[in-house]
Design a protein around this motif. Structure first.
Motif, PDB file in Angstrom:
ATOM      1  N   HIS A   2     108.144 -33.524   9.958  1.00  9.90           N
ATOM      2  CA  HIS A   2     109.304 -33.320  10.815  1.00  9.90           C
ATOM      3  C   HIS A   2     109.634 -34.613  11.548  1.00  9.90           C
ATOM      4  CE1 HIS A   2     109.512 -28.803  10.796  1.00  9.90           C
ATOM      5  NE2 HIS A   2     108.285 -28.992  10.327  1.00  9.90           N
ATOM      6  N   ALA A   3     110.913 -34.829  11.794  1.00  9.90           N
ATOM      7  CA  ALA A   3     111.351 -35.947  12.618  1.00  9.90           C
ATOM      8  C   ALA A   3     111.749 -35.423  13.990  1.00  9.90           C
ATOM      9  CB  ALA A   3     112.535 -36.653  11.968  1.00  9.90           C
ATOM     10  N   VAL A   4     111.479 -36.217  15.001  1.00 11.21           N
ATOM     11  CA  VAL A   4     111.768 -35.814  16.383  1.00 11.21           C
ATOM     12  C   VAL A   4     113.068 -36.463  16.834  1.00 11.21           C
ATOM     13  CG1 VAL A   4     110.927 -35.838  18.755  1.00 11.21           C
ATOM     14  CG2 VAL A   4     109.298 -35.632  16.840  1.00 11.21           C
ATOM     15  N   PRO A   5     114.071 -35.673  17.229  1.00  9.34           N
ATOM     16  CA  PRO A   5     115.337 -36.271  17.674  1.00  9.34           C
ATOM     17  C   PRO A   5     115.176 -36.991  19.005  1.00  9.34           C
ATOM     18  CG  PRO A   5     115.367 -33.908  18.046  1.00  9.34           C
ATOM     19  CD  PRO A   5     114.097 -34.205  17.288  1.00  9.34           C
ATOM     20  N   THR A   6     115.856 -38.100  19.141  1.00 11.33           N
ATOM     21  CA  THR A   6     115.854 -38.787  20.435  1.00 11.33           C
ATOM     22  C   THR A   6     116.701 -37.982  21.409  1.00 11.33           C
ATOM     23  OG1 THR A   6     117.714 -40.135  19.677  1.00 11.33           O
ATOM     24  CG2 THR A   6     115.520 -41.071  19.448  1.00 11.33           C
ATOM     25  N   PRO A   7     116.304 -37.942  22.665  1.00 12.67           N
ATOM     26  CA  PRO A   7     117.040 -37.126  23.635  1.00 12.67           C
ATOM     27  C   PRO A   7     118.407 -37.723  23.935  1.00 12.67           C
ATOM     28  CG  PRO A   7     115.353 -38.429  24.733  1.00 12.67           C
ATOM     29  CD  PRO A   7     115.140 -38.618  23.264  1.00 12.67           C
ATOM     30  N   PRO A   8     119.358 -36.879  24.373  1.00 16.85           N
ATOM     31  CA  PRO A   8     120.675 -37.404  24.748  1.00 16.85           C
ATOM     32  C   PRO A   8     120.563 -38.265  25.996  1.00 16.85           C
ATOM     33  CG  PRO A   8     120.475 -35.072  25.311  1.00 16.85           C
ATOM     34  CD  PRO A   8     119.238 -35.439  24.524  1.00 16.85           C
ATOM     35  N   PRO A   9     121.569 -39.107  26.285  1.00 14.24           N
ATOM     36  CA  PRO A   9     122.798 -39.268  25.506  1.00 14.24           C
ATOM     37  C   PRO A   9     122.578 -40.119  24.270  1.00 14.24           C
ATOM     38  CG  PRO A   9     122.769 -40.810  27.321  1.00 14.24           C
ATOM     39  CD  PRO A   9     121.540 -39.963  27.485  1.00 14.24           C
ATOM     40  N   ARG A  10     123.552 -40.068  23.356  1.00 16.26           N
ATOM     41  CA  ARG A  10     123.489 -40.920  22.180  1.00 16.26           C
ATOM     42  C   ARG A  10     123.506 -42.382  22.613  1.00 16.26           C
ATOM     43  NH1 ARG A  10     126.733 -38.819  16.952  1.00 16.26           N
ATOM     44  NH2 ARG A  10     126.135 -36.617  17.000  1.00 16.26           N
ATOM     45  N   ARG A  11     122.767 -43.217  21.872  1.00 21.98           N
ATOM     46  CA  ARG A  11     122.746 -44.627  22.233  1.00 21.98           C
ATOM     47  C   ARG A  11     123.940 -45.352  21.623  1.00 21.98           C
ATOM     48  NH1 ARG A  11     120.799 -48.433  18.754  1.00 21.98           N
ATOM     49  NH2 ARG A  11     119.796 -47.780  16.817  1.00 21.98           N
ATOM     50  N   HIS A  12     124.221 -46.522  22.170  1.00 22.02           N
ATOM     51  CA  HIS A  12     125.357 -47.320  21.728  1.00 22.02           C
ATOM     52  C   HIS A  12     124.934 -48.218  20.565  1.00 22.02           C
ATOM     53  CE1 HIS A  12     126.819 -45.965  25.608  1.00 22.02           C
ATOM     54  NE2 HIS A  12     128.018 -46.436  25.320  1.00 22.02           N
ATOM     55  N   GLY A  13     125.417 -47.914  19.379  1.00 24.69           N
ATOM     56  CA  GLY A  13     125.169 -48.752  18.226  1.00 24.69           C
ATOM     57  C   GLY A  13     126.292 -49.752  18.033  1.00 24.69           C
ATOM     58  N   MET A  14     126.252 -50.471  16.926  1.00 21.03           N
ATOM     59  CA  MET A  14     127.307 -51.447  16.654  1.00 21.03           C
ATOM     60  C   MET A  14     128.638 -50.770  16.338  1.00 21.03           C
ATOM     61  SD  MET A  14     125.436 -54.452  14.515  1.00 21.03           S
ATOM     62  CE  MET A  14     124.084 -55.399  15.227  1.00 21.03           C
ATOM     63  N   CYS A  15     128.564 -49.633  15.624  1.00 19.69           N
ATOM     64  CA  CYS A  15     129.796 -48.992  15.151  1.00 19.69           C
ATOM     65  C   CYS A  15     130.188 -47.754  15.935  1.00 19.69           C
ATOM     66  CB  CYS A  15     129.649 -48.623  13.673  1.00 19.69           C
ATOM     67  SG  CYS A  15     129.488 -50.043  12.582  1.00 19.69           S
ATOM     68  N   HIS A  74     128.532 -44.210  18.652  1.00 23.81           N
ATOM     69  CA  HIS A  74     127.443 -43.549  19.366  1.00 23.81           C
ATOM     70  C   HIS A  74     126.492 -42.920  18.351  1.00 23.81           C
ATOM     71  CE1 HIS A  74     130.667 -43.695  22.478  1.00 23.81           C
ATOM     72  NE2 HIS A  74     129.638 -44.002  23.243  1.00 23.81           N
ATOM     73  N   LEU A  75     125.199 -43.218  18.487  1.00 20.83           N
ATOM     74  CA  LEU A  75     124.194 -42.862  17.494  1.00 20.83           C
ATOM     75  C   LEU A  75     123.258 -41.759  17.972  1.00 20.83           C
ATOM     76  CD1 LEU A  75     123.044 -46.386  16.271  1.00 20.83           C
ATOM     77  CD2 LEU A  75     124.189 -44.667  14.866  1.00 20.83           C
ATOM     78  N   GLN A  76     123.030 -40.787  17.089  1.00 17.66           N
ATOM     79  CA  GLN A  76     121.924 -39.856  17.238  1.00 17.66           C
ATOM     80  C   GLN A  76     120.850 -40.313  16.260  1.00 17.66           C
ATOM     81  OE1 GLN A  76     120.979 -36.667  18.959  1.00 17.66           O
ATOM     82  NE2 GLN A  76     119.161 -37.584  18.033  1.00 17.66           N
ATOM     83  N   THR A  77     119.669 -40.610  16.769  1.00 17.49           N
ATOM     84  CA  THR A  77     118.588 -41.079  15.903  1.00 17.49           C
ATOM     85  C   THR A  77     117.411 -40.113  15.970  1.00 17.49           C
ATOM     86  OG1 THR A  77     117.671 -42.458  17.674  1.00 17.49           O
ATOM     87  CG2 THR A  77     119.277 -43.487  16.196  1.00 17.49           C
ATOM     88  N   TRP A  78     116.489 -40.299  15.031  1.00 14.96           N
ATOM     89  CA  TRP A  78     115.282 -39.499  14.961  1.00 14.96           C
ATOM     90  C   TRP A  78     114.083 -40.407  14.821  1.00 14.96           C
ATOM     91  CZ3 TRP A  78     119.858 -38.162  12.691  1.00 14.96           C
ATOM     92  CH2 TRP A  78     120.371 -36.892  12.973  1.00 14.96           C
ATOM     93  N   ASP A  79     112.933 -39.918  15.269  1.00 16.90           N
ATOM     94  CA  ASP A  79     111.680 -40.633  15.083  1.00 16.90           C
ATOM     95  C   ASP A  79     111.100 -40.214  13.739  1.00 16.90           C
ATOM     96  OD1 ASP A  79     109.197 -41.757  15.096  1.00 16.90           O
ATOM     97  OD2 ASP A  79     108.442 -40.640  16.810  1.00 16.90           O
ATOM     98  N   PHE A  80     111.115 -41.153  12.772  1.00 21.15           N
ATOM     99  CA  PHE A  80     110.639 -40.842  11.422  1.00 21.15           C
ATOM    100  C   PHE A  80     109.222 -41.369  11.194  1.00 21.15           C
ATOM    101  CE2 PHE A  80     115.247 -40.568  10.717  1.00 21.15           C
ATOM    102  CZ  PHE A  80     115.303 -39.331  10.075  1.00 21.15           C
ATOM    103  N   THR A  81     108.407 -41.392  12.234  1.00 18.87           N
ATOM    104  CA  THR A  81     107.046 -41.921  12.061  1.00 18.87           C
ATOM    105  C   THR A  81     106.114 -40.883  11.448  1.00 18.87           C
ATOM    106  OG1 THR A  81     106.514 -41.291  14.352  1.00 18.87           O
ATOM    107  CG2 THR A  81     107.262 -43.544  13.940  1.00 18.87           C
ATOM    108  N   GLY A  82     106.619 -39.712  11.117  1.00 21.12           N
ATOM    109  CA  GLY A  82     105.826 -38.744  10.395  1.00 21.12           C
ATOM    110  C   GLY A  82     105.291 -37.638  11.290  1.00 21.12           C
ATOM    111  N   GLY A  83     104.622 -36.700  10.683  1.00 28.16           N
ATOM    112  CA  GLY A  83     104.073 -35.579  11.405  1.00 28.16           C
ATOM    113  C   GLY A  83     104.050 -34.355  10.502  1.00 28.16           C
ATOM    114  N   SER A  84     102.917 -33.765  10.286  1.00 32.40           N
ATOM    115  CA  SER A  84     102.794 -32.654   9.367  1.00 32.40           C
ATOM    116  C   SER A  84     102.828 -31.341  10.126  1.00 32.40           C
ATOM    117  CB  SER A  84     101.489 -32.766   8.573  1.00 32.40           C
ATOM    118  OG  SER A  84     101.335 -31.672   7.695  1.00 32.40           O
ATOM    119  N   GLY A  85     103.622 -30.391   9.616  1.00 30.72           N
ATOM    120  CA  GLY A  85     103.619 -29.048  10.161  1.00 30.72           C
ATOM    121  C   GLY A  85     104.617 -28.853  11.271  1.00 30.72           C
TER     122      GLY A  85
END
Length: 252
Positions: free
Chosen positions: A222-235, A237-248
């Motif tokens: 599972h990926a963990v969503p970053t909490p709001p607000p969305r961060r400012h990207g180049m293009c 407002h971004l919603q990102t996730w933590d893709f460092t892994g995690g089982s179950g």
């Protein structure tokens, strides 16, 4: 698998709706020096302007559109007001480590300190640092976008007049800006993208020998969503996730 498949990164993007000098609304033109990027449009309409080996092009965007582009492609997202998409980024970690280079005017690109200051969303050094409000970040992101657009519009005219060869000075300036960071990127690539490809090779060899041991390691991550607000990207407002892994279950 400790990263999203293929060592890619996925984010949800809502493109900036601020009007720009040419009357269009959208994000900051830029390129990536080592990573390909893909879009899956989920809502709204707009366009992607590109400067590449094919010269200048404009690609319409609407729900269901899927496109991608390779390193060195200058790209600018524009919106009709409600454009949203999923961004699939090759080489997760490299864009965050400086793989992206904004199309600032040549005099800014030629000065690493000036480039770093222009690319940052932090307050200028002469302003006492403190917590930034959403309005502060909007203003900083818009200023960054406008400076990148200034360089981009000049570059686009040059490409229209002289063809793709006009991109060479930007590409060389981008290479110079990231030169000191590139050795560190090699480590990220080895531990993520290369490691996943090599693991697949090992699994294919096991299967060719009739062995299924790796299938016993089956797991759900599972990926963990970053909490709001969305961060400012180049293009946008971004919603990102933590893709460092995690089982179950999601990790905290």
């Amino acid at each position: 698998m400790d990263w999203f498949p293929g060592a890619t990164a996925v984010s949800a993007l809502r493109v900036y709706g601020w009007p720009a000098a040419d009357g269009r609304r959208g994000g900051s033109p830029h390129l990536h020096t080592a990573s390909a990027e893909g879009y899956v449009v989920t809502a709204g309409t707009g366009a992607l302007e590109t400067l590449s080996g094919d010269g200048y092009a404009e690609h319409p965007l609407a729900p269901g559109t899927v496109l991608w582009f390779t390193p060195g492609t200058v790209h600018r997202l524009v919106t009709d007001g409600d454009l949203e998409l999923l961004v699939v980024m090759q080489n997760a970690g490299l864009p965050e480590a400086g793989d992206a280079v904004l199309t600032f005017p040549p005099e800014v690109l030629a000065d690493p300190a000036a480039y770093a200051a222009a690319a940052s969303l932090a307050p200028p050094a002469e302003i006492e640092a403190g917590p930034q409000s959403g309005a502060d970040l909007d203003l900083a992101a818009r200023r960054r976008r406008d400076l990148a657009l200034e360089g981009y519009l000049r570059l686009r005219e040059d490409v229209l007049a002289r063809g793709p060869a006009a991109l060479a000075p930007l590409h060389q300036a981008a290479a110079a800006l990231v030169r000191e960071r590139a050795p560190g990127w090699a480590g990220l690539w080895r531990e993520r993208a290369l490691a996943q490809a090599e693991r697949t090779g090992e699994q294919l060899r096991e299967l060719a020998a009739g062995r299924a041991g790796h299938l016993a390691e089956a797991a759900v991550h599972h990926a963990v969503p970053t909490p709001p607000p969305r961060r400012h990207g180049m293009c946008g407002h971004l919603q990102t996730w933590d893709f460092t892994g995690g089982s179950g279950a999601p990790r905290n």
